[in-house]
Design a protein around this motif. Structure first.
Motif, mmCIF file in Angstrom:
data_model
loop_
_atom_site.group_PDB
_atom_site.id
_atom_site.type_symbol
_atom_site.label_atom_id
_atom_site.label_comp_id
_atom_site.label_asym_id
_atom_site.label_seq_id
_atom_site.Cartn_x
_atom_site.Cartn_y
_atom_site.Cartn_z
ATOM 1 N N GLY A 135 0.967 -1.024 -0.042
ATOM 2 C CA GLY A 135 -0.130 -0.107 -0.003
ATOM 3 C C GLY A 135 0.831 1.133 0.076
ATOM 4 O O GLY A 135 0.253 2.510 0.001
ATOM 5 N N CYS A 136 2.143 0.997 -0.012
ATOM 6 C CA CYS A 136 3.208 2.362 0.053
ATOM 7 C C CYS A 136 3.967 2.501 -1.226
ATOM 8 O O CYS A 136 4.259 1.500 -1.727
ATOM 9 N N LYS A 137 3.838 3.531 -1.607
ATOM 10 C CA LYS A 137 4.214 3.919 -3.047
ATOM 11 C C LYS A 137 5.945 3.840 -3.139
ATOM 12 O O LYS A 137 6.672 3.219 -3.904
ATOM 13 N N PRO A 138 6.535 4.648 -2.205
ATOM 14 C CA PRO A 138 7.897 4.646 -2.085
ATOM 15 C C PRO A 138 8.419 3.224 -1.405
ATOM 16 O O PRO A 138 7.883 2.751 -0.917
ATOM 17 N N ILE A 139 9.666 3.081 -1.933
ATOM 18 C CA ILE A 139 10.483 2.139 -1.295
ATOM 19 C C ILE A 139 11.467 2.611 -0.234
ATOM 20 O O ILE A 139 12.220 3.667 -0.620
ATOM 21 N N TYR A 140 11.306 2.094 0.899
ATOM 22 C CA TYR A 140 12.183 2.561 2.037
ATOM 23 C C TYR A 140 13.647 2.054 1.986
ATOM 24 O O TYR A 140 13.660 0.684 2.007
ATOM 25 N N LYS A 141 14.476 2.935 2.259
ATOM 26 C CA LYS A 141 15.813 2.531 2.207
ATOM 27 C C LYS A 141 16.516 2.746 3.606
ATOM 28 O O LYS A 141 16.232 3.822 4.064
ATOM 29 N N ALA A 142 17.053 1.882 4.145
ATOM 30 C CA ALA A 142 17.844 2.120 5.449
ATOM 31 C C ALA A 142 19.134 1.194 5.503
ATOM 32 O O ALA A 142 19.233 0.152 5.127
ATOM 33 N N PRO A 143 20.163 1.759 5.917
ATOM 34 C CA PRO A 143 21.410 0.910 6.416
ATOM 35 C C PRO A 143 21.249 -0.143 7.173
ATOM 36 O O PRO A 143 21.915 -1.150 7.274
ATOM 37 N N GLN A 144 20.220 0.185 8.072
ATOM 38 C CA GLN A 144 20.073 -1.054 9.220
ATOM 39 C C GLN A 144 18.528 -1.260 9.548
ATOM 40 O O GLN A 144 17.803 -0.443 9.310
ATOM 41 N N VAL A 145 18.444 -2.510 9.933
ATOM 42 C CA VAL A 145 17.034 -3.047 10.136
ATOM 43 C C VAL A 145 16.969 -3.740 11.489
ATOM 44 O O VAL A 145 17.923 -4.504 11.665
ATOM 45 N N ILE A 146 15.794 -3.379 12.381
ATOM 46 C CA ILE A 146 15.675 -4.272 13.555
ATOM 47 C C ILE A 146 14.245 -4.978 13.152
ATOM 48 O O ILE A 146 13.346 -4.277 12.922
ATOM 49 N N ASP A 147 14.430 -6.373 12.840
ATOM 50 C CA ASP A 147 13.165 -7.176 12.851
ATOM 51 C C ASP A 147 12.470 -7.597 14.087
ATOM 52 O O ASP A 147 13.000 -8.237 14.613
ATOM 53 N N ALA A 148 11.569 -6.814 14.572
ATOM 54 C CA ALA A 148 10.849 -7.302 15.892
ATOM 55 C C ALA A 148 9.628 -7.771 15.882
ATOM 56 O O ALA A 148 8.621 -7.672 16.597
ATOM 57 N N SER A 149 9.389 -8.680 14.682
ATOM 58 C CA SER A 149 8.016 -9.184 14.432
ATOM 59 C C SER A 149 8.137 -10.406 15.226
ATOM 60 O O SER A 149 6.655 -10.837 15.588
ATOM 61 N N GLY A 150 8.667 -10.943 16.014
ATOM 62 C CA GLY A 150 8.966 -11.980 17.075
ATOM 63 C C GLY A 150 8.267 -13.362 16.504
ATOM 64 O O GLY A 150 8.544 -13.711 15.453
ATOM 65 N N LEU A 151 7.596 -13.987 17.265
ATOM 66 C CA LEU A 151 7.266 -15.254 17.077
ATOM 67 C C LEU A 151 5.854 -15.487 16.942
ATOM 68 O O LEU A 151 5.203 -16.445 16.488
ATOM 69 N N THR A 152 5.026 -14.616 16.979
ATOM 70 C CA THR A 152 3.395 -14.642 17.103
ATOM 71 C C THR A 152 2.595 -13.716 16.045
ATOM 72 O O THR A 152 1.709 -13.191 16.475
ATOM 73 N N SER A 153 3.424 -13.907 14.931
ATOM 74 C CA SER A 153 2.579 -13.048 13.706
ATOM 75 C C SER A 153 1.823 -13.900 12.857
ATOM 76 O O SER A 153 0.782 -13.631 12.268
ATOM 77 N N THR A 154 2.314 -15.033 12.464
ATOM 78 C CA THR A 154 1.425 -15.995 11.539
ATOM 79 C C THR A 154 1.077 -17.152 12.116
ATOM 80 O O THR A 154 1.511 -17.900 12.470
ATOM 81 N N PRO A 155 -0.382 -17.335 12.179
ATOM 82 C CA PRO A 155 -1.028 -18.356 12.715
ATOM 83 C C PRO A 155 -0.787 -19.730 12.188
ATOM 84 O O PRO A 155 -0.594 -19.566 11.002
ATOM 85 N N HIS A 156 -0.775 -20.463 12.841
ATOM 86 C CA HIS A 156 -0.613 -22.116 12.320
ATOM 87 C C HIS A 156 -2.043 -22.565 12.608
ATOM 88 O O HIS A 156 -2.358 -22.553 13.773
ATOM 89 N N ILE A 157 -2.509 -23.226 11.685
ATOM 90 C CA ILE A 157 -3.609 -23.978 11.677
ATOM 91 C C ILE A 157 -3.439 -25.266 10.905
ATOM 92 O O ILE A 157 -3.177 -25.568 9.476
ATOM 93 N N PRO A 158 -3.591 -26.239 11.570
ATOM 94 C CA PRO A 158 -3.229 -27.754 11.023
ATOM 95 C C PRO A 158 -3.984 -27.999 9.790
ATOM 96 O O PRO A 158 -5.152 -27.806 9.749
ATOM 97 N N SER A 159 -3.569 -28.795 8.811
ATOM 98 C CA SER A 159 -4.127 -29.361 7.898
ATOM 99 C C SER A 159 -4.954 -30.730 8.187
ATOM 100 O O SER A 159 -4.369 -31.532 8.850
ATOM 101 N N ILE A 160 -6.241 -30.550 8.125
ATOM 102 C CA ILE A 160 -7.013 -31.681 8.601
ATOM 103 C C ILE A 160 -7.950 -32.061 7.329
ATOM 104 O O ILE A 160 -8.821 -31.116 6.985
ATOM 105 N N PRO A 161 -8.041 -33.277 7.039
ATOM 106 C CA PRO A 161 -8.965 -33.841 5.951
ATOM 107 C C PRO A 161 -10.270 -33.311 6.269
ATOM 108 O O PRO A 161 -11.041 -33.547 7.150
ATOM 109 N N GLY A 162 -10.964 -32.661 5.034
ATOM 110 C CA GLY A 162 -12.301 -32.208 5.201
ATOM 111 C C GLY A 162 -12.575 -30.883 6.161
ATOM 112 O O GLY A 162 -13.589 -30.416 6.429
#
Length: 568
Positions: A135-162
């Protein structure tokens, strides 16, 4: 701004407690530099955000620990507390005011956050990181990045038949707080999947809302979590205070605890081992006594299925705090607990492996989180040291790490002979490579990006503050790093120890649940900081609380002013 690019000094990904702490610490040291924070959702806080909390969501970290060192969390009513553990809504409000009150120049931390701005791609070229945001037109540029997204961003839902045939409501516990599943009369038959603390919270909340609750824990999994008492022992107000002190840390077989005469006595002598066994027998007895798994009123509902498969020390099935006086009574009498695998799903509910049909109007997946890196391609993630499928790891690197891991395992077992004798347990393996980050944060071959919150510890507030300060020091070039070979050996030692210490939970080398105190002490010692330490005997016996870290940033600045190679 320059054409299609917008330049800044630092990009922070995520505005949970790790992102907030990273931004605050960096700006304390560099108040005039340009920091931009990207948050995928509409509000700050991550797991503590307004969209995730609900009335029965209570912290596992008590007052005095669930806060940052420079601002106390106050005014929590006694009715919202239980031995210091309290309703999560107070953390949400605390974080919202925290980011507004911290001003650097003419901007607060809140002013620097871009909401509804999920990072779509992160790449590096010519020494600059490019950040593409949806949703943002400019590409952001930086010499350094801190990724603080941690462990709880993307839910895991098991694959169950049906699974897609189910006609009721299905949701992950990430979305539980913003749903109407507890108040809507349409949802009476309520199924909770998963064995960890989040499942316990959801099952309890549903039972208190007069739903017909079935709680299903996989028979082929690592078992239900151990639920420990909230109250502390002796001088400690709660169980967190009992655990998070330096004396208790010495009984945890932690790779981060300094090796000395005491640890040698405790783990390598017969008398020391007897003492260790006696201590842990007492610790294990607490949860068993509190739960009363053989209680008559729980037999009809299968309450005994909540008994953990392994002793508390090993953490193979994780740990949760009992934050309500009526928790076990409610679960025993109002929740049907089933330990069985799921064969399939249909329009009306689930079919279990033993032939049991479980009807449901709503199913809540308390099944954890995916280990994934949505804005990094797999090859880049592997190069940086993040867990990826083994297929994306160069074969020569796999062989190299395996050799280092074997050496690390020998070291771990020599130092802690008790790890040679794990209890009988269901072991799980992963197709992913383990976390290969120095100190759990830094890629061995690229010191311009740091990952915060990738480790699972019992107190994320303290870890967030200490990791953030270590990250700033690393980005500023104020840490004297070992050689590349020594860094690799230390990473492998940590992974090998973690797998032996925490069994299945330690498979990826990032599960340090009991190690918060020795781990954060190790980071601060590497920075040469001491103001967080107390005088004897308080330093040994007193719980490690948030205010202990007050003044650390100033201590760091006094040691490194001006920061090497940086212009504040």
């Amino acid at each position: 701004m320059s054409g299609r690019y917008q330049y800044c000094d630092l990009v922070v990904i995520g505005s949970g407690i790790y992102g907030i702490s990273a931004a605050r610490t960096y700006l304390e040291v560099h108040p005039h530099l340009n920091v931009i924070i990207f948050e995928a959702s509409a509000t700050i806080g991550g797991v503590w955000s307004a969209g995730r909390i609900y009335d029965d969501f209570i912290t596992q970290t008590p007052l005095g620990m669930a806060e940052f060192s420079d601002r106390a969390l106050k005014d929590v009513p006694q009715d919202d507390q239980y031995y210091g553990f309290f309703k999560a809504q107070h953390v949400t409000r605390y974080l919202a005011s925290y980011v507004k009150e911290h001003l650097y120049g003419d901007k607060s931390i809140a002013d620097r956050i871009h909401f509804n701005a999920p990072v779509e791609r992160l790449s590096k070229q010519d020494g600059q990181w490019s950040v593409v945001v949806k949703g943002c037109k400019p590409i952001y540029k930086a010499p350094q990045v801190i990724d603080a997204s941690g462990l709880t961003s993307t839910p895991h839902i098991p694959s169950i038949p049906g699974k897609d045939a189910f006609q009721g409501l299905s949701l992950h516990h990430k979305d539980f707080g913003q749903s109407d599943v507890l108040t809507n009369s349409r949802y009476q038959g309520f199924v909770v999947l998963g064995g960890a603390k989040s499942a316990a919270d959801v099952a309890y909340a549903a039972a208190r809302s007069h739903k017909r609750v079935t709680w299903i824990i996989r028979k082929s999994g690592v078992g239900p979590a151990a639920f420990v008492p909230a109250q502390g022992r002796g001088p400690y107000k709660n169980s967190n205070e009992s655990f998070y002190n330096r004396l208790t840390a010495s009984f945890l077989a932690s790779a981060f605890h300094s090796e000395n005469w005491w640890t040698q006595f405790l783990y390598r002598t017969r008398v020391g081992r007897q003492l260790w066994n006696w201590i842990w027998a007492g610790i294990n007895a607490g949860p068993q006594k509190l739960a009363k798994f053989d209680r008559p009123d729980g037999r009809k509902n299968g309450f005994a299925n909540l008994k953990p498969d392994t002793p508390l020390f090993w953490q193979n099935d994780s740990t949760g705090i009992v934050q309500r006086a009526d928790f076990f009574d409610t679960i025993a009498t109002q929740v049907r607990v089933i330990r069985q695998d799921i064969r399939s799903m249909n329009e009306e509910g689930l079919m279990l492996d033993d032939g049991t049909a479980v009807a449901a109007d709503a199913i809540v997946y308390c099944t954890g989180w995916k280990i994934c890196h949505p804005y990094l391609d797999n090859e880049t993630a592997a190069q940086l040291g993040l867990p990826v499928h083994q297929d994306f790891c160069p074969p020569q690197e796999i062989v190299r790490w395996q050799a280092l891991d074997r050496k690390g395992e020998i070291k771990a077992l020599e130092r802690f002979p008790i790890l040679c004798e794990p209890p009988s347990h269901l072991a799980s393996t992963s197709a992913l490579s383990p976390l290969r980050l120095y100190k759990g944060m830094l890629p061995p071959h690229d010191h311009s990006i740091i990952f915060l919150g990738k480790l699972m510890l019992g107190n994320h507030f303290r870890n967030a503050e200490v990791q953030a300060l270590w990250a700033v020091a690393a980005l500023d070039g104020n840490i004297c790093f070992p050689s590349t070979e020594d860094i690799g050996a230390e990473i492998a030692d940590t992974v090998a120890w973690c797998r032996k210490r925490y069994l299945s939970k330690g498979e990826l080398g990032n599960w340090l649940y009991f190690d918060m105190v020795p781990y954060t002490d190790t980071l601060l010692e590497q920075l040469g900081l001491k103001s967080h330490r107390k005088t004897w005997p308080k330093d040994l016996l007193a719980p490690c609380v948030a205010r202990d870290l007050r003044g650390l940033v100033n201590e760091y600045k006094e040691l490194h002013q001006p920061p090497n190679g940086r212009k504040s």
